[in-house]
Design an enzyme around this catalytic site. Structure first.
Site, PDB file in Angstrom:
ATOM      1  N   GLY A  26      40.330  38.622 -18.629  1.00  0.00           N
ATOM      2  CA  GLY A  26      41.221  39.069 -19.700  1.00  0.00           C
ATOM      3  C   GLY A  26      42.633  39.254 -19.154  1.00  0.00           C
ATOM      4  O   GLY A  26      42.981  38.746 -18.073  1.00  0.00           O
ATOM      5  N   SER A  54      37.630  41.102 -24.393  1.00  0.00           N
ATOM      6  CA  SER A  54      38.296  41.810 -25.500  1.00  0.00           C
ATOM      7  C   SER A  54      39.723  41.341 -25.747  1.00  0.00           C
ATOM      8  O   SER A  54      40.215  41.427 -26.875  1.00  0.00           O
ATOM      9  CB  SER A  54      38.328  43.318 -25.202  1.00  0.00           C
ATOM     10  OG  SER A  54      37.040  43.857 -25.268  1.00  0.00           O
ATOM     11  N   THR A  55      40.409  40.878 -24.691  1.00  0.00           N
ATOM     12  CA  THR A  55      41.837  40.563 -24.857  1.00  0.00           C
ATOM     13  C   THR A  55      42.079  39.648 -26.057  1.00  0.00           C
ATOM     14  O   THR A  55      42.936  39.922 -26.900  1.00  0.00           O
ATOM     15  CB  THR A  55      42.389  39.892 -23.578  1.00  0.00           C
ATOM     16  OG1 THR A  55      42.389  40.871 -22.528  1.00  0.00           O
ATOM     17  CG2 THR A  55      43.806  39.374 -23.777  1.00  0.00           C
ATOM     18  N   ALA A  58      42.312  41.314 -29.458  1.00  0.00           N
ATOM     19  CA  ALA A  58      43.263  42.396 -29.761  1.00  0.00           C
ATOM     20  C   ALA A  58      44.156  41.965 -30.914  1.00  0.00           C
ATOM     21  O   ALA A  58      44.727  40.874 -30.901  1.00  0.00           O
ATOM     22  CB  ALA A  58      44.089  42.704 -28.523  1.00  0.00           C
ATOM     23  N   GLN A  59      44.269  42.817 -31.895  1.00  0.00           N
ATOM     24  CA  GLN A  59      45.080  42.464 -33.068  1.00  0.00           C
ATOM     25  C   GLN A  59      46.481  43.050 -32.965  1.00  0.00           C
ATOM     26  O   GLN A  59      47.475  42.365 -33.137  1.00  0.00           O
ATOM     27  CB  GLN A  59      44.399  42.973 -34.347  1.00  0.00           C
ATOM     28  CG  GLN A  59      43.100  42.259 -34.648  1.00  0.00           C
ATOM     29  CD  GLN A  59      42.464  42.697 -35.961  1.00  0.00           C
ATOM     30  OE1 GLN A  59      42.889  43.683 -36.571  1.00  0.00           O
ATOM     31  NE2 GLN A  59      41.450  41.994 -36.389  1.00  0.00           N
ATOM     32  N   GLY A  60      46.543  44.368 -32.679  1.00  0.00           N
ATOM     33  CA  GLY A  60      47.807  45.111 -32.761  1.00  0.00           C
ATOM     34  C   GLY A  60      48.912  44.474 -31.952  1.00  0.00           C
ATOM     35  O   GLY A  60      49.882  43.930 -32.489  1.00  0.00           O
ATOM     36  N   GLU A 127      51.758  51.780 -34.994  1.00  0.00           N
ATOM     37  CA  GLU A 127      50.330  52.084 -35.186  1.00  0.00           C
ATOM     38  C   GLU A 127      50.157  53.586 -35.033  1.00  0.00           C
ATOM     39  O   GLU A 127      51.112  54.316 -34.737  1.00  0.00           O
ATOM     40  CB  GLU A 127      49.476  51.325 -34.167  1.00  0.00           C
ATOM     41  CG  GLU A 127      49.470  49.821 -34.399  1.00  0.00           C
ATOM     42  CD  GLU A 127      48.593  49.099 -33.399  1.00  0.00           C
ATOM     43  OE1 GLU A 127      47.368  49.175 -33.532  1.00  0.00           O
ATOM     44  OE2 GLU A 127      49.137  48.471 -32.483  1.00  0.00           O
ATOM     45  N   HIS A 252      37.379  53.118 -33.018  1.00  0.00           N
ATOM     46  CA  HIS A 252      38.464  52.673 -33.903  1.00  0.00           C
ATOM     47  C   HIS A 252      38.116  53.126 -35.313  1.00  0.00           C
ATOM     48  O   HIS A 252      36.984  52.921 -35.769  1.00  0.00           O
ATOM     49  CB  HIS A 252      38.618  51.153 -33.850  1.00  0.00           C
ATOM     50  CG  HIS A 252      39.920  50.690 -34.412  1.00  0.00           C
ATOM     51  ND1 HIS A 252      40.191  50.714 -35.760  1.00  0.00           N
ATOM     52  CD2 HIS A 252      41.040  50.223 -33.812  1.00  0.00           C
ATOM     53  CE1 HIS A 252      41.421  50.272 -35.960  1.00  0.00           C
ATOM     54  NE2 HIS A 252      41.962  49.965 -34.792  1.00  0.00           N
ATOM     55  N   ARG A 301      44.309  57.879 -33.325  1.00  0.00           N
ATOM     56  CA  ARG A 301      43.064  57.351 -33.902  1.00  0.00           C
ATOM     57  C   ARG A 301      41.866  58.267 -33.713  1.00  0.00           C
ATOM     58  O   ARG A 301      40.929  58.213 -34.507  1.00  0.00           O
ATOM     59  CB  ARG A 301      42.805  55.929 -33.434  1.00  0.00           C
ATOM     60  CG  ARG A 301      42.530  55.680 -32.037  1.00  0.00           C
ATOM     61  CD  ARG A 301      42.218  54.199 -31.818  1.00  0.00           C
ATOM     62  NE  ARG A 301      43.259  53.298 -32.279  1.00  0.00           N
ATOM     63  CZ  ARG A 301      43.545  52.137 -31.696  1.00  0.00           C
ATOM     64  NH1 ARG A 301      42.873  51.750 -30.628  1.00  0.00           N
ATOM     65  NH2 ARG A 301      44.470  51.352 -32.157  1.00  0.00           N
ATOM     66  N   HIS A 364      35.293  51.212 -29.661  1.00  0.00           N
ATOM     67  CA  HIS A 364      36.417  50.280 -29.523  1.00  0.00           C
ATOM     68  C   HIS A 364      36.946  50.190 -28.100  1.00  0.00           C
ATOM     69  O   HIS A 364      37.225  49.095 -27.619  1.00  0.00           O
ATOM     70  CB  HIS A 364      37.531  50.732 -30.472  1.00  0.00           C
ATOM     71  CG  HIS A 364      38.732  49.864 -30.480  1.00  0.00           C
ATOM     72  ND1 HIS A 364      38.687  48.539 -30.849  1.00  0.00           N
ATOM     73  CD2 HIS A 364      40.044  50.118 -30.165  1.00  0.00           C
ATOM     74  CE1 HIS A 364      39.906  48.017 -30.785  1.00  0.00           C
ATOM     75  NE2 HIS A 364      40.741  48.957 -30.346  1.00  0.00           N
ATOM     76  N   ARG A 399      43.349  57.043 -25.877  1.00  0.00           N
ATOM     77  CA  ARG A 399      44.418  56.062 -25.652  1.00  0.00           C
ATOM     78  C   ARG A 399      45.307  55.898 -26.885  1.00  0.00           C
ATOM     79  O   ARG A 399      44.811  55.809 -28.017  1.00  0.00           O
ATOM     80  CB  ARG A 399      43.788  54.705 -25.318  1.00  0.00           C
ATOM     81  CG  ARG A 399      44.782  53.571 -25.182  1.00  0.00           C
ATOM     82  CD  ARG A 399      44.065  52.274 -24.907  1.00  0.00           C
ATOM     83  NE  ARG A 399      43.200  51.922 -26.008  1.00  0.00           N
ATOM     84  CZ  ARG A 399      43.502  51.051 -26.962  1.00  0.00           C
ATOM     85  NH1 ARG A 399      44.665  50.424 -26.938  1.00  0.00           N
ATOM     86  NH2 ARG A 399      42.663  50.784 -27.924  1.00  0.00           N
TER      87      ARG A 399
HETATM   88  C1  SIN Z   1      44.470  47.708 -33.595  1.00  0.00           C
HETATM   89  O1  SIN Z   1      45.114  46.686 -33.838  1.00  0.00           O
HETATM   90  O2  SIN Z   1      44.283  48.592 -34.412  1.00  0.00           O
HETATM   91  C2  SIN Z   1      43.904  47.881 -32.220  1.00  0.00           C
HETATM   92  C3  SIN Z   1      44.977  47.972 -31.235  1.00  0.00           C
HETATM   93  C4  SIN Z   1      44.511  48.725 -30.040  1.00  0.00           C
HETATM   94  O3  SIN Z   1      43.336  49.011 -29.889  1.00  0.00           O
HETATM   95  O4  SIN Z   1      45.369  49.083 -29.207  1.00  0.00           O
END
Ligand code: SIN
Length: 550
Positions: A26, A54-55, A58-60, A127, A252, A301, A364, A399
């Site tokens: 990753g 996982s990389t 990743a969405q965010g 976020e 998450h 979160r 998550h 995190r």
């Molecule tokens: C997300 O896009 O909500 C996840 C991003 C992350 O876990 O840092």
């Protein structure tokens, strides 16, 4: 309980020698490999294909201070607030300072992040837990995919050697001139794509880099892909290292809910959707986050996941297993901004532009791991850890969103540059350690996941945690030498090993802090402003660092 302290496998029939072996492919592992490569022979070993971790999911994006109204101090403060008292402020400060450079480095390597409105800079989103817009993203919600693509291409172009379909079994440990245990290499099984063994060999190296990611797959429901089974952590435990902060599993808040029987990897609904104004509602139509936290739907979160779980437990309108995320204010703009989430919604028969999305928390991210600094150094000479498998002090008890890809690139690159300059002296691998080589039958993995999801989820208490420890003890008793070695059996054994560590740590910490939430100890307690360690000793899990009076 008797957890195997070596993975059973056929005898090795080959050897290979390199300067640096990186386990995992990753963002963290590839950053380290790429930075070390100019002057070192670097081998990346992955049990699957390069992008299976996982990389790529990743969405965010990556958090870093790039906006004119933001500041390093704000990013530090947000990270410390999310970490709930257990971050190392000096390490956080260093990460935050190095983050913008790491993002620009990825861009120089060719990463295409989404541009801002006038096309001159990068777009920044927000976020949970962030006070400012500071997250760079790509392809809307495909940020990890772009980071993975960039690093895959860069590492291969730089001449990094790659072994896919190769499972890292156990560390080879020798003794250095000072009489200390030192990592000497890794025993590797080469498999076919179904996980059947072709051959086993020993790769010796002057530096072994653990970059194997987290362990979401120890739970029944997770945002993590199937390959994320805690292999590096289990390997480190078997080699005598301790895992720090194992109880801090981040759930998450918004993973798409696909029915009560959905298992394994579930589609993530990025926090960036709430960053763009989406709101959580329960099944009775009441807002979930109103009055819970000043940042409401954009609270850190851990706060949002706990609030959702508490609301689900009240079963509003008879629904106790999901709530709804309303992003309909975005209308059809949703499709362009979040193409992957749109595809997942369509697959579930939902139109996010005009319908609320059913969501529930799911495992998550592992905030804990092998203690390491932001240059990857661990307590054992020759062994380095970067990315989610490590615990650097950046994440503390929870995190902050999108700090993880940033940390992976920063720590991986720092480590790779250090290894480019200097490597530990070579040591000979000692004799294989005595101990059980038993394995768990692959089907037992289901029992482990069920024990963890029922008992060590978002909200835990002494009764559920004791049940988890007992159930895992019973599963461990079923590990035997008669199981055929295969990727499935090694993963099942690793899943058990890590689950036992997480459950033991969670049972020991009698307070609520960050993403460790206990219904029987609802508040944080000052005596617990400390880190727990979990080690594997003679097949049993031992917890260290328990404060007096706890
Ligand atoms: C997300 O896009 O909500 C996840 C991003 C992350 O876990 O840092």
């Amino acid at each position: 309980m008797s957890i195997p302290n070596r993975l059973g496998a056929p005898e090795p029939t080959w050897t290979h020698d390199v300067d640096v072996i990186v386990l995992g492919s990753g963002a963290a592992g590839l950053s380290a490999a790429l930075a070390a490569r100019p002057v070192r022979d670097v081998l990346v070993v992955t049990k699957d294909v390069l992008s299976a971790g996982s990389t790529a999911w990743a969405q965010g994006g990556l958090a870093g201070v790039l906006g004119p109204t933001d500041s390093l101090q704000h990013h530090v403060a947000d990270t410390l607030a999310a970490g709930a008292g257990l971050c190392d402020e000096g390490v956080v400060r260093r990460l935050v300072e190095e983050a913008p450079r790491a993002i620009r480095y990825l861009m120089r390597l060719g990463a295409a992040f989404d541009p801002d409105a006038d096309g001159r800079g990068v777009a920044l989103t927000r976020e949970g837990g962030h006070s400012h817009n500071r997250i760079v993203h790509s392809g809307g919600d495909q940020s990890g995919r772009e980071v993975q693509r960039t690093l895959d291409q860069s590492a291969i172009a730089a001449g990094v050697e790659v072994m896919e379909w190769s499972f890292a079994l156990d560390l080879l440990v020798g003794q250095n001139a000072n009489g200390q245990r030192q990592t000497a290499g890794v025993r590797i099984a080469v498999t076919d794509a179904a996980g059947h063994v072709f051959s086993v060999g020993d790769v010796t190296a002057r530096a072994v880099v653990l970059a194997t990611g987290g362990y979401g797959q120890i739970f029944a429901s997770t945002s993590n892909p199937p390959a994320v089974t805690g292999d590096g952590l289990a390997m480190a435990l078997r080699a005598g290292l301790a895992v720090t902060d194992a109880e801090f599993v981040q759930f998450h808040p918004t993973v798409m809910w696909r029915g009560p029987d959905a298992r394994g990897q579930q589609a993530l609904v990025s926090e960036a959707v709430r960053g763009e104004g989406a709101i959580l509602f329960d099944a009775a139509g009441r807002r979930v986050m109103e009055g819970v936290h000043p940042q409401e739907d954009l609270a850190p979160r851990d706060v949002v996941a706990a609030a959702i779980s508490a609301r689900m437990a009240e079963a509003p309108a008879g629904v106790d297993d999901h709530v709804y995320l309303d992003a309909t204010h975005l209308g059809e703009r949703f499709y362009e901004r979040f193409p992957s989430i749109t595809a997942a919604c369509r697959d579930a028969g939902i139109d996010p532009a005009c319908e609320r999305i059913p969501v529930a928390p799911a495992a998550h991210y592992a905030c804990g791991g092998i203690s390491a600094d932001l240059d990857g150094r661990t307590a054992m000479t020759g062994l380095f850890a970067v990315g989610e498998v490590s615990a650097t002090g950046v994440h503390g008890a929870n995190r902050l969103a999108s700090n993880s890809l940033t940390e992976s690139v920063v720590a991986g690159t720092n480590l790779g540059r250090d290894l480019e300059w200097e490597l530990p002296e070579r040591v000979d691998p000692g004799e294989a350690p005595d101990g059980t080589e038993a394995l768990l039958e692959p089907e037992r993995r289901r029992d482990v996941r069920s024990a963890m999801s029922h008992n060590v989820g978002v909200l835990r208490h002494a009764g559920s945690l004791t049940a988890a420890v007992e159930q895992l003890h019973a599963v461990a008793g079923k590990a035997t030498v008669g199981v055929t070695p295969s990727r499935d059996a090694w993963e099942a054994t690793n899943v058990l090993t890590v689950a036992a560590a997480v459950a033991a740590a969670a049972k020991t910490r009698t307070e609520s802090r960050g993403c460790h939430r206990r219904t029987d100890y609802g508040e944080s307690r000052d005596i617990w402003l400390t880190h727990l360690g979990v080690a594997l000793q003679d097949g049993e899990i031992a917890v260290t660092g328990v404060p007096p009076g706890a």
